[in-house]
Enzyme design. Structure first.
Site, mmCIF file in Angstrom:
data_model
loop_
_atom_site.group_PDB
_atom_site.id
_atom_site.type_symbol
_atom_site.label_atom_id
_atom_site.label_comp_id
_atom_site.label_asym_id
_atom_site.label_seq_id
_atom_site.Cartn_x
_atom_site.Cartn_y
_atom_site.Cartn_z
ATOM 1 N N GLU A 79 37.882 51.614 82.183
ATOM 2 C CA GLU A 79 36.973 51.546 81.043
ATOM 3 C C GLU A 79 35.490 52.081 81.398
ATOM 4 O O GLU A 79 34.902 51.795 82.622
ATOM 5 C CB GLU A 79 36.551 50.111 80.784
ATOM 6 C CG GLU A 79 35.638 49.878 79.681
ATOM 7 C CD GLU A 79 35.736 48.267 79.340
ATOM 8 O OE1 GLU A 79 36.410 47.370 80.006
ATOM 9 O OE2 GLU A 79 34.994 48.017 78.379
ATOM 10 N N LYS A 262 35.758 38.131 79.879
ATOM 11 C CA LYS A 262 36.287 39.508 79.925
ATOM 12 C C LYS A 262 35.276 40.309 80.491
ATOM 13 O O LYS A 262 35.584 40.995 81.271
ATOM 14 C CB LYS A 262 36.578 39.777 78.386
ATOM 15 C CG LYS A 262 37.310 41.199 78.449
ATOM 16 C CD LYS A 262 36.338 42.374 78.561
ATOM 17 C CE LYS A 262 37.165 43.587 78.446
ATOM 18 N NZ LYS A 262 36.452 44.939 78.777
ATOM 19 N N ASP A 278 46.585 40.423 93.788
ATOM 20 C CA ASP A 278 47.573 39.913 92.663
ATOM 21 C C ASP A 278 46.375 39.539 91.662
ATOM 22 O O ASP A 278 45.938 38.551 91.532
ATOM 23 C CB ASP A 278 48.326 38.792 92.987
ATOM 24 C CG ASP A 278 49.254 38.348 91.922
ATOM 25 O OD1 ASP A 278 48.919 38.782 90.866
ATOM 26 O OD2 ASP A 278 50.202 37.695 91.851
ATOM 27 N N HIS A 377 27.170 51.694 76.744
ATOM 28 C CA HIS A 377 28.568 51.886 76.816
ATOM 29 C C HIS A 377 28.950 52.975 76.158
ATOM 30 O O HIS A 377 29.593 53.805 76.644
ATOM 31 C CB HIS A 377 29.284 50.620 76.015
ATOM 32 C CG HIS A 377 30.768 50.626 76.055
ATOM 33 N ND1 HIS A 377 31.455 50.830 77.295
ATOM 34 C CD2 HIS A 377 31.706 50.819 75.164
ATOM 35 C CE1 HIS A 377 32.568 50.681 77.372
ATOM 36 N NE2 HIS A 377 32.719 50.769 75.563
HETATM 37 P P1 HMG Z 1 20.125 52.456 82.432
HETATM 38 O O1 HMG Z 1 19.138 51.453 82.663
HETATM 39 O O2 HMG Z 1 19.877 53.525 81.321
HETATM 40 O O3 HMG Z 1 20.423 52.973 83.878
HETATM 41 O O4 HMG Z 1 21.676 51.676 82.361
HETATM 42 P P2 HMG Z 1 19.270 54.039 84.623
HETATM 43 O O5 HMG Z 1 19.314 55.300 84.163
HETATM 44 O O6 HMG Z 1 17.967 53.623 84.710
HETATM 45 O O7 HMG Z 1 20.115 53.557 86.086
HETATM 46 C C1 HMG Z 1 19.889 52.519 86.729
HETATM 47 C C2 HMG Z 1 21.047 52.421 87.670
HETATM 48 O O8 HMG Z 1 22.032 51.979 87.113
HETATM 49 C C3 HMG Z 1 21.228 53.430 88.624
HETATM 50 O O9 HMG Z 1 20.466 53.751 89.692
HETATM 51 C C4 HMG Z 1 22.667 53.361 89.045
HETATM 52 O O10 HMG Z 1 22.932 52.382 90.169
HETATM 53 C C5 HMG Z 1 23.398 52.618 87.558
HETATM 54 P P3 HMG Z 1 20.070 54.999 90.513
HETATM 55 O O11 HMG Z 1 21.432 55.465 91.179
HETATM 56 O O12 HMG Z 1 19.455 55.721 89.663
HETATM 57 O O13 HMG Z 1 19.095 54.287 91.463
HETATM 58 N N1 HMG Z 1 23.763 53.786 86.647
HETATM 59 C C6 HMG Z 1 25.008 54.600 86.855
HETATM 60 N N2 HMG Z 1 25.928 54.558 87.812
HETATM 61 C C7 HMG Z 1 27.248 55.184 87.449
HETATM 62 N N3 HMG Z 1 27.080 56.128 86.616
HETATM 63 C C8 HMG Z 1 26.234 56.112 85.637
HETATM 64 C C9 HMG Z 1 25.173 55.460 85.742
HETATM 65 N N4 HMG Z 1 23.924 55.187 85.114
HETATM 66 C C10 HMG Z 1 23.174 54.402 85.475
HETATM 67 N N5 HMG Z 1 26.364 56.881 84.698
HETATM 68 C C11 HMG Z 1 23.775 51.263 82.128
HETATM 69 C C12 HMG Z 1 22.434 52.374 82.032
HETATM 70 C C13 HMG Z 1 24.894 51.749 81.263
HETATM 71 C C14 HMG Z 1 23.880 50.980 83.606
HETATM 72 C C15 HMG Z 1 23.048 50.012 81.225
HETATM 73 O O14 HMG Z 1 23.058 50.261 79.897
HETATM 74 C C16 HMG Z 1 24.186 48.897 81.243
HETATM 75 O O15 HMG Z 1 24.449 48.197 82.396
HETATM 76 N N6 HMG Z 1 24.878 48.554 80.119
HETATM 77 C C17 HMG Z 1 26.127 47.299 80.180
HETATM 78 C C18 HMG Z 1 27.286 48.141 80.117
HETATM 79 C C19 HMG Z 1 28.513 47.126 80.302
HETATM 80 O O16 HMG Z 1 28.231 46.134 80.395
HETATM 81 N N7 HMG Z 1 29.616 47.693 80.175
HETATM 82 C C20 HMG Z 1 31.022 47.089 80.303
HETATM 83 C C21 HMG Z 1 31.783 47.191 79.257
HETATM 84 S S1 HMG Z 1 31.487 46.450 77.656
HETATM 85 C C22 HMG Z 1 32.422 45.099 77.831
HETATM 86 O O17 HMG Z 1 33.599 45.093 77.966
HETATM 87 C C23 HMG Z 1 31.888 43.716 78.154
HETATM 88 C C24 HMG Z 1 31.162 42.933 77.123
HETATM 89 O O18 HMG Z 1 31.938 42.491 75.885
HETATM 90 C C25 HMG Z 1 30.981 41.665 77.825
HETATM 91 C C26 HMG Z 1 30.169 40.747 77.038
HETATM 92 O O19 HMG Z 1 30.112 40.538 76.004
HETATM 93 O O20 HMG Z 1 29.328 39.595 77.702
HETATM 94 C C27 HMG Z 1 30.171 43.416 76.853
#
Ligand code: HMG
Length: 426
Positions: A79, A262, A278, A377
């Site tokens: 994902e 989730k 597991d 996302h």
């Molecule tokens: P951001 O603030 O734009 O990130 O967040 P940034 O560019 O300021 O970077 C901060 C740090 O994030 C980076 O530190 C990295 O550690 C990491 P740095 O290396 O710069 O010192 N980071 C990344 N690591 C790897 N690949 C990348 C990347 N970009 C930043 N491309 C971010 C951007 C996507 C991290 C933020 O918007 C976020 O955390 N979003 C949440 C996304 C999420 O939870 N996704 C899970 C899938 S959705 C789901 O299925 C679950 C859900 O339904 C659960 C629920 O409802 O509770 C949501």
């Protein structure tokens, strides 16, 4: 050590960093570079009717602070945004001192359900009289765990009934040390089953490990200084307050609790799979635990202390995790995962998995109560969409970028963008 911008490096550079930090050996770094994974013949001996091996992406959360120690966590997930979110949250939480974990106990429980019991009073007093004897038989059935300092340590019972049936259920508790314990428990239970039938003058319906691992509970907690959530303190307060509300919402509404949990399992499963454990057992244990108050609830709790400007998070989970056994010694990628983790014992690994679940939850809630989940996302989902639409490796970045600028980020737009890109190149 700093991993800033780890995600902006090439795959080769990331592997080099792990090697230079002594997180992987030269041999494992070579295997990662060449993508040498589970040997096909080994795979054929692990499961039945085997036809090939099946690949999934293998990523890294570069830096997480747990009990004052830094770890890099391997994650296996398909994902987009899960690894980024966990990395982001781990980084924020590390600035506030990281996670603390506590393990209350590390034992597994198995059960034998007896039915057609003639006299419950006599049966239960026989079990109590023969308690030590039953434990001895259990331990004789699996002497190797006793040699390692573990073994069967407790027998208890419960009467469970409805209008049609009355069971006498016998529970065996075993200290399983570094193992997950399924085989140990099942051997012991099957050994004591005939004795129990004789003692209680009844029939055993089944003898089996319980995946509801309430004697392997792990608590992970963190205290986030809100200035690390957002530099704008008013905005940070607002987010912290809303994260507390979000955790309350997930306690009240099972529809939300399922999604909330989730999100937690986005992290937990990814590390459980990477560590060769597991994941069905962990999922079964934790989802059952989520119902312990009579309704399915969110597994984490977040509280915002307005006076101290601290957001505290806590999660307690049953974590039936092993550091040996099962596929752990067989799968090459799993061996690499354990090396990256510093070859942790079962308790440390269970702590890391639980902390990662809380980190993942924090990232998702922070996004949900502020900018919304789609922004982060979908930014990362754009690459998958481009690939799905047929983009070649060299086109993926450019199509993903254009997709993010487009009004409708979907497969149709991605296909259109690929077509336009091809025409432009001609
Ligand atoms: P951001 O603030 O734009 O990130 O967040 P940034 O560019 O300021 O970077 C901060 C740090 O994030 C980076 O530190 C990295 O550690 C990491 P740095 O290396 O710069 O010192 N980071 C990344 N690591 C790897 N690949 C990348 C990347 N970009 C930043 N491309 C971010 C951007 C996507 C991290 C933020 O918007 C976020 O955390 N979003 C949440 C996304 C999420 O939870 N996704 C899970 C899938 S959705 C789901 O299925 C679950 C859900 O339904 C659960 C629920 O409802 O509770 C949501």
């Amino acid at each position: 050590m700093t991993f800033t911008g780890f995600y902006k490096k090439t795959r080769k550079e990331r592997i080099e960093i792990l090697k230079n930090l002594n997180l992987i050996s030269d041999e494992h770094s070579h295997e990662l570079l060449e993508n040498i994974t589970l040997d096909v013949d080994v795979a054929g001996n692990m499961t039945e009717n085997h036809i090939a091996t099946f690949a999934l992406p293998f990523g890294i959360v570069p830096q997480i602070l747990v009990n004052n120690k830094e770890y890099s966590l391997p994650m296996v997930t398909e994902e987009p945004s899960v690894v980024a979110a966990a990395s982001n949250a781990s980084k924020i939480i590390a600035k506030s001192g990281g996670f603390e974990t506590k393990i209350l106990d590390r034992k597994m429980i198995g059960q034998i359900a007896l039915y057609d019991v003639e006299n419950f009073e006599q049966a239960t007093s026989k079990i109590e009289e023969n308690n030590l004897y039953l434990l001895q038989i259990a331990n004789e059935a699996h002497p190797s765990i006793v040699k390692r300092g573990g073994g069967a340590c407790d027998i208890s019972w419960k009467i469970l009934e409805d209008d049609e049936v009355k069971f006498l259920v016998v529970y065996l508790t075993v200290d399983v040390k570094e193992a997950m314990g399924a085989n140990i428990l099942n051997n012991m239970l099957e050994a004591i089953k005939p004795y129990l039938e004789n003692l209680t003058n009844s029939y055993a319906l089944m003898a089996i490990l319980s995946n509801y691992a309430t004697k392997s509970l792990v608590t992970a907690s963190c205290k986030i200084k809100i200035q690390h959530i957002d530099k704008d303190i008013e905005k940070a307060k607002e987010i912290a307050k809303k994260i507390e509300l979000a955790s309350k919402f997930a306690k009240l509404d099972p529809y939300r609790a399922a999604t909330h949990n989730k999100g937690i399992f986005n992290g937990i499963d990814a590390l459980v799979i990477a560590s060769g454990n597991d994941w069905r057992a962990v999922e079964a244990a934790c989802h059952t635990y989520a119902t312990r108050n009579g309704t399915y609830e969110g597994l984490s709790t977040w509280i915002f202390n307005k006076n101290e400007n601290i957001l505290s998070g806590e999660i307690t989970l049953p974590m039936p995790i092993a550091s040996v056994g099962g596929s752990i010694g067989l799968n090459n990628s799993v061996k690499i995962s354990h090396e990256i983790l510093g070859n942790p014992d079962a308790k440390t690994l269970a702590s890391l998995i639980t902390a990662l679940g809380l980190a993942q939850n924090f990232a998702a809630l922070k996004a949900l109560v502020s900018v919304g989940i789609q922004q982060g996302h979908m930014k990362l989902h754009a690459k998958s969409l481009a690939l799905l639409a047929g983009a070649k490796a060299e086109e993926v970045e450019i199509i993903a970028e254009k997709l993010q600028e487009s009004k409708h980020m979907n497969l149709e737009t991605a296909k259109l963008l690929i077509k336009e890109n091809k025409e432009k190149i001609k």
